[in-house]
Design a protein around this motif. Structure first.
Motif, PDB file in Angstrom:
ATOM      1  N   HIS A 138      -0.264  -2.057   1.630  1.00  0.00           N
ATOM      2  CA  HIS A 138       0.434  -0.805   1.323  1.00  0.00           C
ATOM      3  C   HIS A 138      -0.153  -0.156   0.072  1.00  0.00           C
ATOM      4  CE1 HIS A 138       4.043  -1.616   4.034  1.00  0.00           C
ATOM      5  NE2 HIS A 138       3.767  -0.341   4.240  1.00  0.00           N
ATOM      6  N   GLU A 167       1.449   2.808   8.489  1.00  0.00           N
ATOM      7  CA  GLU A 167       2.100   1.549   8.853  1.00  0.00           C
ATOM      8  C   GLU A 167       1.325   0.789   9.919  1.00  0.00           C
ATOM      9  OE1 GLU A 167       4.393   0.155   7.235  1.00  0.00           O
ATOM     10  OE2 GLU A 167       4.868   1.863   5.943  1.00  0.00           O
ATOM     11  N   ALA A 181       4.698  -2.377  13.024  1.00  0.00           N
ATOM     12  CA  ALA A 181       4.853  -1.109  12.292  1.00  0.00           C
ATOM     13  C   ALA A 181       6.182  -0.449  12.625  1.00  0.00           C
ATOM     14  CB  ALA A 181       3.699  -0.170  12.633  1.00  0.00           C
TER      15      ALA A 181
END
Length: 887
Positions: free
Chosen positions: A383, A425, A458
């Motif tokens: 991330h 994601e 995701a």
């Protein structure tokens, strides 16, 4: 498809037909040489006699094309038409090749197809210089993956130390004139300079825009403009270096702005960048190729097909990281990978699973609880990567997806923000470098499964309202028809398929190996390139199953112990693996050295730095030099005697810690270094290495666990050298050599010392040290491979487990047409053997053999059938057996 079916599936390459090129024969073993200013072609040629005696069949050379000024590794190529002048040029390479041929050795060459350097000064890369000067009209514009529609039609050059306005105000940008050589420099141009020498054959006086050591061409007709306007009118945009992570409009190597990606999917670009390399293969100078980072290419399969066609099916391996049980795509024209999949399994085969809880407790005590374990650390790191250093790549990918949706009325309501969240994601959730999807080609089941499993992960992290957008993204990256009927094969959709694969690999590399693996310190040796640290340990049966599958699918792929990219050398990892054999003792040691260092351990030092420090000292501590020849005395001598204080040099340790902590990006980083934190860690490391209490504690640990280290180091090496595949030896790793991440692992190797020690062993002298023992094991295994190639890499070569009565003994046979020709036996988990009082009555069931089996390491002969392990391994913790009447 080009190349034969056997070459594509990785089966053994046939013996060459009479008159066929010699490069059709696969290597039996390779020896990696890190060429550069400290190891030129002529210096490497002087090592050839030693390497031939060692037993290798091929030299494996790091990249040899002309690299950027000051390059120490060669992966920053600036000119594909020239051999490195610093290494000795084409004449030097030819001399090395001739010396190798005279000694019966071949050559494998490392190839860098994915990127070139953005050098300083930039004119060293003439293709890039042309693009900077002429923009899209340059004949080299097709070489680089530039989005000319972004950045106002200018190639972003984020090289400024301040914002552009501040640089202009300070007068740091100035016009200048330099002489750029007309032809590639051949020694008449100092590669560190931006001007030709006085006796250069010719040059062009050129007006340039200078920013300190950086120079850039000035667009024709803009020389007389006011400076600010001149800067604005170029085909490039000078910018503050931090802008590159947000607005970069050219594809680069991961997040390295100084390495610009090359579009070798364009056949003309492939031809131009590979002409010299192909000539080296077809002329017989080079026998095989190692391909650097194929996952960065638009179409790795196409690239390998083209390479196979142009080289007449030369032996080619790829630097491909395989996640879990992933396999190389079966239609790739390659024999397999460079061996990370073998390296991590062998490492974990020698790690005691019972030590995990204790090591995890030490990590938690020092660093605190890491929520979600390693999986949570990886997710957090990825991330951070997509939001930080790779934001520009994800932004560009989102722009492309948004343009696809905008062009289709049925998809137009999927907003940029929604697409960005879903792509972000999906990239984070991907568990491998990429899925191999080609525009217009129905994707393989494995590729579809990889994308859909990532999408499922995701989806759990996205707002439910984003579900429909995620479905569209999945269909787009798989090249499916989505939106209006028939909307599938369009330029933007095809580009999205390709670009997603390339960004996915970058996110995985930067997020996992270059961030998370530096944060997870449970057992740092497992956090290796291509590694699977969450597996922690591997059982004997799992290893046998892997080795048999490897033998069936990729028997000519490389097997590796150490490489130039590994974060720790094989001996460092072996020493760290010993921690798991006595996790309780290690916990006590950590508390002891923490207590000793408390008076000088600054408050800024965190648990991550501490755990890395103590593990690194343990991993790089050199064992007692007398341990191999005088074990009884060694056991009786008090720990902490002066000759046992054989600790890593402080500068090496500090350099490693700085790099590791900056890669971890928790308290400091390359882009935002925290100098106070780094000084505190350095001070702790330096003072600890001078503290008698700390040194005595580590000397005692080394002394008490010397047999575990000996068994692990020799066992891993012998198993790697005799397992299925082409065995690779990294320079210097034939002796005991605990090294750390580059550049530590590229330090010069004392070949003269290795040569002298090998000569003593060949003359019958006993091994004096663990380094001698490892050299003995390596040389005898390599020579056996060379003498019995058909049992290791021939069409009839096979692998068969050999039965033992204990899981602490690894045993397998290399077979020829089903008949055992060599047997490897290695001790694993020596600590367990010691705790149980030795081998006692455990046996190894040696296969039937006329005359029994001779150990080439000790010359002892053993009968076929059940043999006591204690007798078989009386002298060494490993054995390498051949038929007593044979080799």
């Amino acid at each position: 498809m080009t190349g034969t079916a056997t070459e594509r599936t990785g089966e053994a390459v046939r013996d060459p037909e009479p008159g066929a090129p010699s490069h059709r024969a696969a290597p039996v073993s390779t020896y990696r040489l890190q060429l550069g200013p400290d190891l030129t072609f002529d210096a490497a040629a002087r090592q050839v006699p030693y390497l031939a005696r060692l037993g290798v069949t091929h030299l494996y050379l790091s990249p040899v094309l002309q690299a950027a000024p000051g390059s120490t590794h060669g992966y920053d190529v600036v000119d594909h038409s020239r051999i490195s002048a610093e290494m000795g040029g084409r004449a030097g390479l030819d001399r090395l090749a001739a010396a190798a041929r005279d000694a019966g050795l071949g050559i494998v060459l490392d190839v860098v197809p994915n990127h070139m350097a953005v050098p300083t000064p930039a004119w060293h890369n003439r293709a890039l210089w042309s693009v900077l000067a002429d923009g899209p009209e340059s004949p080299y514009a097709s070489w680089f993956d530039v989005d000319w529609s972004a950045g106002e039609g200018a190639l972003l050059m984020p090289v400024l130390g301040v914002r552009l306005g501040d640089a202009l105000a300070a007068g740091d940008l100035v016009l200048d004139e330099i002489v750029v050589p007309d032809a590639p420099d051949d020694g008449t141009v100092d590669p560190r300079s931006d001007v030709a020498a006085d006796d250069a054959p010719g040059g062009t006086r050129t007006t340039v825009l200078r920013y300190f050591e950086h120079v850039f061409p000035v667009r024709e007709g803009t020389q007389d403009l006011p400076l600010a306007e001149l800067v604005e009118r170029q085909h490039y945009r000078l910018a503050f270096w931090r802008v590159g992570d947000e607005e970069l409009n050219y594809r680069r190597f991961f997040d390295v702005g100084s390495l610009v990606a090359v579009r070798v999917e364009d056949e003309a670009v492939f031809d131009a960048t590979h002409a010299l390399l192909l000539e080296l293969v077809t002329s017989g100078v080079v026998d095989g190729l190692r391909i650097d980072h194929p996952d960065g290419l638009a179409d790795p399969g196409q690239y390998l097909d083209r390479l196979a066609e142009r080289t007449d099916g030369a032996w080619v391996v790829v630097e491909k990281i395989l996640a879990g049980d992933e396999q190389v795509p079966p239609d790739w024209a390659t024999v397999g990978t460079t061996g990370y999949d073998v390296a991590w399994r062998l490492q974990q085969l020698f790690v005691d699973p019972g030590g995990r809880a204790g090591l995890d407790a030490v990590m938690t005590r020092l660093t605190g609880d890491l929520a979600g374990g390693l999986e949570g650390v990886v997710e957090q790191a990825k991330h951070e990567v997509v939001a930080g250093p790779l934001y520009a790549e994800v932004h560009r990918l989102t722009d492309l997806a948004a343009a696809v949706c905008h062009d289709d009325p049925r998809l137009r309501d999927h907003t940029w923000r929604a697409l960005h969240q879903c792509l972000r994601e999906l990239l984070v959730a991907f568990d491998r470098y990429r899925a191999y999807v080609e525009p217009g080609v129905t994707p393989r089941h494995e590729a579809v499964r990889a994308v859909e499993e990532a999408a499922a992960r995701a989806r759990a992290r996205l707002d439910p309202q984003r579900g429909d957008t995620l479905d569209v993204v999945v269909d787009l990256v798989l090249g499916r028809e989505v939106g209006s009927a028939g909307r599938r094969r369009e330029a933007r959709r095809d580009e999205l398929v390709v670009r997603f694969q390339q960004v996915c690999g970058a996110v995985t590399a930067k997020g996992v190996e270059d961030t998370a693996f530096y944060r997870w310190t449970e057992l740092s040796s497992l956090c290796e390139v291509g590694g699977e640290p969450d597996r922690f340990s591997l059982g004997v049966h799992d290893w046998h199953a892997f080795a048999q599958r490897f033998s069936a699918l990729t028997p000519l792929a490389l097997t590796a112990g150490s490489t130039h990219d590994t974060k720790r050398g094989e001996d460092t990892r072996a020493a760290l693996g010993v921690l798991a054999e006595d996790a309780t003792g290690w916990s006590r040691l950590v508390e002891e050295v923490r207590s000793a260092s408390a008076p000088y351990r600054g408050v800024l030092v965190d648990g991550l730095a501490e755990n890395l420090l103590w593990q690194t000292v343990a991993g790089t501590w050199l064992p007692d030099a007398r341990a191999a020849t005088d074990r009884t005395d060694a056991a009786d001598r008090p720990a902490g005697s002066g000759d046992e204080h054989r600790v890593i040099a402080a500068d090496r340790l500090v350099d490693y810690l700085r790099k590791a902590l900056r890669e971890a990006k928790v308290r400091t980083s390359w882009t935002s270094p925290d100098e106070a934190y780094e000084r505190a860690v350095e001070d702790l490391a330096r003072r600890a290495l001078e503290d008698p209490a700390v040194l005595t504690a580590f000397a005692r640990w080394s002394h008490d666990h010397r047999e575990e280290l000996r068994a692990a180091s020799l066992g891993i090496k012998l198993a790697q050298l005799t397992a299925p595949g082409v065995a690779d030896v990294y320079q210097g790793s034939e002796g005991y050599s605990p090294t750390l991440v580059d550049p530590d692992n590229r330090r010069p190797v004392d070949v003269r010392d290795l040569d002298q020690r090998l000569a003593r062993l060949d003359e019958g002298s006993g091994a004096r040290t663990l380094a001698d023992e490892k050299l003995l094991v390596t040389s005898r295994a390599l020579r056996l491979r060379r003498d019995l190639p058909e049992a290791f890499v021939g069409p009839g070569a096979g692998y068969s487990p050999v039965a033992t009565s204990t899981p602490c003994a690894l045993a397998f046979a290399r077979t020829l047409d089903g008949t055992p020709r060599a047997v490897t036996v290695a001790t694993r988990l020596q600590g367990t053997v010691r705790r149980l009082g030795g081998w006692r009555d455990h046996v190894v069931a040696l296969p039937a053999a006329t005359g029994g089996w001779r150990d080439v390491l000790t010359d002892r002969v053993h009968p076929a059938g059940p043999v006591l392990v204690a007798e078989l391994l009386a002298d060494l913790p490993v054995a390498l057996l051949v038929e007593a009447g044979g080799a």
